[in-house]
Design a protein around this motif. Structure first.
Motif, mmCIF file in Angstrom:
data_model
loop_
_atom_site.group_PDB
_atom_site.id
_atom_site.type_symbol
_atom_site.label_atom_id
_atom_site.label_comp_id
_atom_site.label_asym_id
_atom_site.label_seq_id
_atom_site.Cartn_x
_atom_site.Cartn_y
_atom_site.Cartn_z
ATOM 1 N N PHE A 174 30.082 -9.789 -7.414
ATOM 2 C CA PHE A 174 29.119 -9.784 -6.310
ATOM 3 C C PHE A 174 27.697 -10.089 -6.797
ATOM 4 O O PHE A 174 27.020 -10.987 -6.277
ATOM 5 N N ASP A 175 27.227 -9.370 -7.800
ATOM 6 C CA ASP A 175 25.842 -9.522 -8.245
ATOM 7 C C ASP A 175 25.589 -10.919 -8.818
ATOM 8 O O ASP A 175 24.544 -11.526 -8.537
ATOM 9 N N ALA A 176 26.535 -11.416 -9.617
ATOM 10 C CA ALA A 176 26.356 -12.735 -10.234
ATOM 11 C C ALA A 176 26.331 -13.832 -9.178
ATOM 12 O O ALA A 176 25.522 -14.766 -9.251
ATOM 13 N N TYR A 177 27.198 -13.719 -8.174
ATOM 14 C CA TYR A 177 27.226 -14.739 -7.128
ATOM 15 C C TYR A 177 25.945 -14.708 -6.296
ATOM 16 O O TYR A 177 25.352 -15.759 -6.010
ATOM 17 N N MET A 178 25.518 -13.516 -5.908
ATOM 18 C CA MET A 178 24.304 -13.414 -5.111
ATOM 19 C C MET A 178 23.103 -13.952 -5.878
ATOM 20 O O MET A 178 22.225 -14.620 -5.306
ATOM 21 N N LYS A 179 23.059 -13.691 -7.160
ATOM 22 C CA LYS A 179 21.956 -14.198 -7.986
ATOM 23 C C LYS A 179 21.982 -15.726 -8.038
ATOM 24 O O LYS A 179 20.944 -16.380 -7.934
ATOM 25 N N MET A 180 23.180 -16.295 -8.193
ATOM 26 C CA MET A 180 23.299 -17.749 -8.262
ATOM 27 C C MET A 180 22.846 -18.409 -6.965
ATOM 28 O O MET A 180 22.049 -19.354 -6.967
ATOM 29 N N VAL A 181 23.346 -17.901 -5.832
ATOM 30 C CA VAL A 181 23.023 -18.522 -4.547
ATOM 31 C C VAL A 181 21.550 -18.342 -4.208
ATOM 32 O O VAL A 181 20.901 -19.250 -3.673
ATOM 33 N N SER A 182 20.989 -17.182 -4.547
ATOM 34 C CA SER A 182 19.576 -16.942 -4.235
ATOM 35 C C SER A 182 18.658 -17.844 -5.059
ATOM 36 O O SER A 182 17.484 -18.006 -4.719
ATOM 37 N N GLY A 183 19.189 -18.434 -6.122
ATOM 38 C CA GLY A 183 18.399 -19.349 -6.926
ATOM 39 C C GLY A 183 18.391 -20.766 -6.409
ATOM 40 O O GLY A 183 17.638 -21.611 -6.896
ATOM 41 N N LEU A 184 19.238 -21.064 -5.399
ATOM 42 C CA LEU A 184 19.282 -22.405 -4.820
ATOM 43 C C LEU A 184 18.182 -22.544 -3.773
ATOM 44 O O LEU A 184 18.051 -21.700 -2.882
ATOM 45 N N LYS A 185 17.436 -23.598 -3.882
ATOM 46 C CA LYS A 185 16.260 -23.767 -3.027
ATOM 47 C C LYS A 185 16.605 -23.664 -1.547
ATOM 48 O O LYS A 185 15.905 -22.995 -0.774
ATOM 49 N N GLU A 186 17.713 -24.325 -1.136
ATOM 50 C CA GLU A 186 18.029 -24.388 0.281
ATOM 51 C C GLU A 186 18.545 -23.065 0.840
ATOM 52 O O GLU A 186 18.565 -22.860 2.057
ATOM 53 N N TRP A 187 18.980 -22.135 -0.027
ATOM 54 C CA TRP A 187 19.522 -20.863 0.431
ATOM 55 C C TRP A 187 18.651 -19.675 0.030
ATOM 56 O O TRP A 187 18.974 -18.532 0.374
ATOM 57 N N ARG A 188 17.566 -19.918 -0.681
ATOM 58 C CA ARG A 188 16.769 -18.829 -1.255
ATOM 59 C C ARG A 188 16.258 -17.858 -0.187
ATOM 60 O O ARG A 188 16.348 -16.642 -0.341
ATOM 61 N N ASP A 189 15.734 -18.401 0.896
ATOM 62 C CA ASP A 189 15.152 -17.528 1.920
ATOM 63 C C ASP A 189 16.202 -16.622 2.563
ATOM 64 O O ASP A 189 15.907 -15.470 2.908
ATOM 65 N N VAL A 190 17.417 -17.146 2.732
ATOM 66 C CA VAL A 190 18.482 -16.342 3.344
ATOM 67 C C VAL A 190 18.930 -15.242 2.394
ATOM 68 O O VAL A 190 19.019 -14.067 2.768
ATOM 69 N N TYR A 191 19.195 -15.605 1.142
ATOM 70 C CA TYR A 191 19.801 -14.658 0.207
ATOM 71 C C TYR A 191 18.775 -13.745 -0.483
ATOM 72 O O TYR A 191 19.153 -12.934 -1.326
ATOM 73 N N THR A 192 17.520 -13.870 -0.136
ATOM 74 C CA THR A 192 16.522 -12.894 -0.579
ATOM 75 C C THR A 192 15.981 -12.089 0.597
ATOM 76 O O THR A 192 15.093 -11.258 0.421
#
Length: 450
Positions: A174-192
């Protein structure tokens, strides 16, 4: 004009992409599809040449580059129920909406919510077509999905248990995936977003509880039906070890996470799920569907959670399997209730509508046909791929991350793509004759013959 469809997960997307590409070919439009090299062709090798780009990453910069080259961006996103559940996704699409020439969504419910959030001149560009991946759940494709090897090994009365506990049991954690996705520019606002993160954490904990209940249910079902095979199908992004370690030693339970799910659904005697899209797919394919719902949670009202005969206890699951038949009027009533969320539910096909819309959008202007990769570019692709194969053998987080990438998109052969095209032509004779070329590793071009 050339259509370009980048893909992320082959097992989930390939059939629908090929079927859509064949409909586009019926309008004279060639389609480039596959893994990472599709974007390389669009943004580097063929930079400046116009394409119809099928976006699903919501990358405004990439979309603007397509528009500035005289092309069009059509958003074809697999998100359905999530658009109903997460306002953050609506906000994301609304921000990127100026870069969409059109957005094709799963159903009228999603169209209304998106149109409400879009600027005035963009509202009419949201179209409720359904999704191509759901087209081939229509009854005409039943023979397309059947797999003789599955039937030979497990018969036609096996009990299939589908799980979708990715938030709890993700291959990367869970933590590794959330960290990876939150680092993507297009998804950063959603996953943070704090509210979204809190929801995902609640979802993780809830799924963990349900997953343990599914283990107990699978064991009980296997004992109740010792002469039938029980097929446990984890979601492709789940860690199969969770099921292997808990269900080992049960002679009639088989954990089968690999390959497309629909060949398994096509010949299952009964399908059990909790809140999984495959429950809807099985319903569309005419299977007996049971939704095991031992604990009500935040997903209790979504479309997937309504698919099938509800069983709140293990005993009710066993009773429903023993009864063996889901009445047709019950099945049709459920599908009708889902129409606004998935337009494909009542006989409508998405691919013809999307292809017609795209053909009108692109006109009949000149197009460019990409050539196969040269020796240097092809060598780069293979080097990158073989590097992943080697790194996937590493222990720990790095190895898991690379294996995750490889499992999402394994090596596809030209022979396999041609076989799927030929099978579509057999079951849908109205499709045009098409030819396929392999341009590079996991990269293909489908064009009308002649």
């Amino acid at each position: 004009m050339l259509c370009a469809i980048p893909m992320e997960i082959a097992n989930r997307e390939l059939d629908g992409v090929i079927y859509l590409a064949m409909h586009l070919a019926g309008h004279g439009l060639p389609t480039l599809f596959g893994e990472r090299m599709v974007n390389e062709y669009v943004f580097r090798l063929g930079r400046g040449k116009p394409v119809v780009y099928f976006d699903k990453d919501q990358n405004a910069d990439a979309n603007r580059a397509v528009l500035e080259s005289g092309g069009y961006v059509v958003n074809l996103n697999a998100e359905g129920q999530n658009l109903d559940m997460f306002p953050q996704l609506i906000e994301l699409f609304a921000r990127v909406s100026p870069t969409f020439s059109a957005m094709f969504v799963r159903g009228e419910a999603q169209r209304v919510r998106l149109a409400e959030a879009f600027p005035g001149d963009r509202k009419e560009r949201v179209v409720a077509t359904g999704h191509p991946s759901f087209d081939i759940l229509d009854a005409r494709f039943n023979s397309y999905h059947e797999n003789a090897d599955i039937v030979a090994l497990h018969g036609r009365d096996y009990i299939q248990i589908n799980t979708q506990f990715v938030t709890f049991n993700h291959k990367m954690g869970f933590d590794a995936y959330m960290k990876m996705v939150s680092g993507l520019k297009e998804w950063r606002d959603v996953y943070t977003n704090a509210e979204f993160l809190a929801f995902k954490q609640r979802q993780r904990d809830f799924e963990g509880e349900i997953a343990e209940r599914f283990i107990g249910m699978a064991e009980a079902v296997a004992m109740a039906f010792p002469d039938r095979h029980v097929i446990v199908r984890p979601h492709p992004m789940e860690d199969r070890a969770f099921y292997d370690t808990r269900l080992s030693g049960k002679s009639n339970i088989f954990v089968k996470p690999d390959g497309p799910v629909r060949p398994w659904l096509a010949t299952a005697g009964a399908v059990v799920h909790h809140s999984c899209t495959t429950g809807v797919e099985a319903l569309l394919m005419g299977r007996t569907v049971i939704r095991f719902d031992p604990v009500r949670g935040e997903d209790g009202e979504n479309m997937q959670a309504r698919a099938g005969l509800r069983a709140g206890t293990v005993e009710q699951v066993i009773e429903a399997i023993r009864n063996g038949v889901m009445l047709e009027d019950v099945r049709m009533e459920q599908l009708e209730s889902m129409r606004s969320h998935t337009a494909n539910c009542c006989g409508q096909l998405a691919s013809p509508r999307i292809a017609e819309y795209v053909a009108e959008l692109a006109g009949i202007g000149e197009t460019w046909i990409p050539e196969p990769l040269g020796m240097v570019e092809s060598a780069k692709c293979w080097r990158k791929y073989l590097s992943k194969v080697l790194r996937a053998r590493q222990p720990g987080r790095v190895g898991r991350k690379v294996r995750y990438a490889l499992e999402k998109f394994p090596r596809l052969s030209l022979a396999e793509i041609r076989r799927l095209v030929d099978r579509f032509a057999e079951v849908d004779p109205d499709l045009p004759f098409c030819k396929v070329r392999e341009l590079g590793l996991n990269t293909f071009l489908l064009t009308p013959k002649g």
